[in-house]
Design a protein around this motif. Structure first.
Motif, PDB file in Angstrom:
ATOM      1  N   ASP A  86       8.377  11.420  -0.528  1.00 45.86           N
ATOM      2  CA  ASP A  86       9.508  11.155   0.168  1.00 45.86           C
ATOM      3  C   ASP A  86      10.164  12.403   0.815  1.00 45.86           C
ATOM      4  O   ASP A  86      10.707  12.466   1.893  1.00 45.86           O
ATOM      5  N   LEU A  87       9.737  13.449   0.424  1.00 48.66           N
ATOM      6  CA  LEU A  87      10.156  14.774   0.918  1.00 48.66           C
ATOM      7  C   LEU A  87       9.667  15.041   2.396  1.00 48.66           C
ATOM      8  O   LEU A  87      10.374  15.232   3.149  1.00 48.66           O
ATOM      9  N   ALA A  88       8.072  14.777   2.500  1.00 46.12           N
ATOM     10  CA  ALA A  88       7.855  15.028   3.813  1.00 46.12           C
ATOM     11  C   ALA A  88       8.301  14.120   4.672  1.00 46.12           C
ATOM     12  O   ALA A  88       8.470  14.490   5.911  1.00 46.12           O
ATOM     13  N   GLY A  90      11.211  12.445   4.965  1.00 47.31           N
ATOM     14  CA  GLY A  90      12.494  12.724   5.108  1.00 47.31           C
ATOM     15  C   GLY A  90      12.606  14.063   6.277  1.00 47.31           C
ATOM     16  O   GLY A  90      13.443  13.857   7.157  1.00 47.31           O
ATOM     17  N   ILE A  91      11.574  15.036   6.058  1.00 48.17           N
ATOM     18  CA  ILE A  91      11.823  16.037   6.643  1.00 48.17           C
ATOM     19  C   ILE A  91      11.120  15.767   8.081  1.00 48.17           C
ATOM     20  O   ILE A  91      11.724  16.341   9.132  1.00 48.17           O
TER      21      ILE A  91
END
Lengths: 272, 269
Positions: A86-88, A90-91
């Motif tokens: 999710d982090l990648a 989202g960024i």
């Protein structure tokens, strides 16, 4: 209060766009929920907002902009490796939203488009160009026909991927066509309620319908009905709101989103 | 660029960067990226309501963000489906758009609250920003070990007598304050980038949690200062530079790593 409601061409246009968006989003939404691709819908919506901003800047039909960038987003999603967290995502979406900010800024400063951010992010049913309603209906029709064409393999692939490939279905092709359809549904929803609210129309009626019936046909029909009811109800309420706060129309997308939430809550509550 | 009238913007955005860099590191380590995405969305209608009722924006933001924490915990406890979660978030945004349209300055304020308006920071914003900007790192630093331990090894934390639920609520509240502080500067849609871009890069570059925290704060400062300076020089919105630079910051160490496979160390993320 509703004198001339249906006679107004602006309202007719809004009702047509709303119905087209609701029908296509409803039927595509059922598969989106069944396939667990809500997140992909969200990604496409955020990415396509840059297209909406670009179309304001270039002065072209917003549908072209939303759909063009939506297709690019779909291409990105097919190339996405499994396990990117999710982090990648989202960024990377943040970079896309930054681009939207830049294009909206240019649309306001270079072309003097008033309310660019509002119309792209929160929709502008009452400000849609004349003829957009018919174009939206045509796009929805094409979308539904295309879905009918891949219906069987798509359903099989959504429920049991291995079985589908054993049966000789080309899963990659079906998944690719589905992403294009998803981009089209997001485009119409973004025209109706705005890019960042389009998830409501895509997921809400479909999730509510699947709570009522698990049979795909029934769920698709119900989702389309729920969606159209919410959109038309929203347009009528926004029209009426002109009398509540003199001189100020409440945003249509607020009413549509709230109605969708109510329908979903009612359908979930029924199940308990 | 450093004219007196811009001094407030530099001070406030630096405070925002310190708080976001700290909070972001814990977001990455505790894998709370959904909360970092959702809490700014929850704060958005608060700022809009403040504009409608003529209250100070920061109060609306803080109250709504803390309300968002309660909502998140409720969603988590009931094991609500993805659809319910997504619909609630979208409804919050729609509620914000209603408040803004009723407040009368619809077009400008929608852009400002979604994508940020770094140069609109005024002298009145400095004091609340200073309070929040110092409180967030202070709480996070004083809870440094339990915050990491309860996320990395819940069992061990339990043995040490650290209540995971209490820590979770505390952390989400602090994260909400950091989001409320950052929202006017970066906008609701880009708070996530400022929090997780620098922290994600820091976690892959160094191994020790303390060093990662320091690096995360330093990178967040560099990010926001670059965005401010570039925005001033080009006249383009700062949100564009925040979003793009955060993505570059996050990707660069990963590409560097794949390009020259050094002896791998697992790092924090």
């Amino acid at each position: 209060m509703f004198d001339g409601f249906l006679a107004s061409t602006v309202v007719q246009n809004a009702l047509l766009i709303g119905a087209a968006a609701a029908v296509l989003s409803g039927v595509i939404g059922v598969f989106t929920v069944l396939r667990g691709q809500s997140f992909a819908g969200h990604v496409l919506a955020d990415v396509s907002s840059a297209g909406g901003a670009l179309s304001l800047l270039l002065g072209i039909n917003p549908m072209l902009g939303f759909f063009g960038l939506g297709l690019l987003g779909a291409l990105g999603l097919t190339g996405r490796r499994r396990g990117d967290g999710d982090l990648a995502a989202g960024i990377l979406l943040g970079a896309g939203l930054g681009l939207t900010a830049l294009l909206l800024h240019f649309a306001v400063t270079m072309r003097g488009v008033a309310g660019a951010a509002v119309s792209v992010m929160f929709g502008s049913l009452f400000a849609a160009p004349p003829g957009a309603g018919l174009l939206a209906c045509f796009a929805a029709l094409v979308g539904v026909l295309l879905l009918a064409l891949i219906y069987k393999p798509l359903l099989l692939a959504s429920l049991d991927g291995e079985l589908a490939s054993v049966r000789g279905a080309n899963i990659r092709l079906v998944a690719g066509v589905f992403l294009v359809l998803l981009a089209l549904a997001v485009t119409l929803s973004a025209m109706a309620v705005g890019a960042i609210l389009s998830t409501a129309l895509l997921i809400g009626p479909a999730a509510a319908a699947l709570r009522v019936s698990r049979r795909p046909w029934v769920a698709m029909l119900l989702a389309a009905l729920f969606g159209v009811a919410c959109c038309w109800g929203g347009v009528a309420l926004a029209y009426a709101s002109y009398d509540w706060t003199p001189g100020r129309v409440w945003p249509v997308s607020f009413f549509i989103t709230s109605l969708v939430l109510l329908v979903y809550a009612a359908a979930s509550w029924r199940r308990h | 660029m450093f004219a007196p009238y811009l001094l407030d913007a530099w001070i406030v955005s630096s405070l925002v960067a310190v708080a976001s860099g700290c909070a972001g590191l814990f977001v990455v380590c505790r894998r709370e990226s959904f909360a970092a995405h959702a809490l700014p969305m929850a704060a958005f209608p608060g700022a809009a309501a403040a504009a409608l009722f003529g209250v100070g924006q920061v109060y609306g933001l803080v109250v709504a963000a803390l309300g968002g924490v309660a909502l998140l915990l409720w969603l988590k406890r009931g094991q609500r489906s993805d659809a319910a979660t997504a619909l609630l978030l979208v409804a919050l945004l729609a509620l914000g758009s209603l408040f803004l349209s009723l407040s009368g300055r619809y077009a400008d304020s929608v852009y400002a609250l979604l994508f940020g308006q770094i140069f609109a920071v005024g002298p009145d914003d400095v004091l609340p920003a200073a309070i929040l900007g110092l409180a967030v790192p202070a709480v996070l630093l004083s809870g440094f070990r339990p915050l990491l331990l309860s996320a990395l090894s819940p069992d061990l934390a339990m043995v040490r007598g650290i209540g995971c639920t209490r820590i979770e609520i505390l952390f989400l509240s602090v994260l909400a304050l950091a989001a409320a502080l950052a929202l006017p500067v970066t906008g609701a849609l880009l708070v996530f980038s400022l929090m997780t871009g620098p922290a994600g890069a820091a976690c892959i570059m160094v191994r020790s949690p303390r060093a990662a925290l320091a690096l995360s704060v330093a990178l967040a400062l560099a990010l926001i200062w670059s965005a401010l300076a570039l925005s001033y020089l080009t006249g383009w919105p700062a949100g564009f530079f925040t979003g793009v630079l955060a993505a570059l910051l996050y990707l660069a160490p990963r590409i560097w790593r794949t390009a020259r496979p050094a002896p791998r160390s697992p790092g924090l993320a």
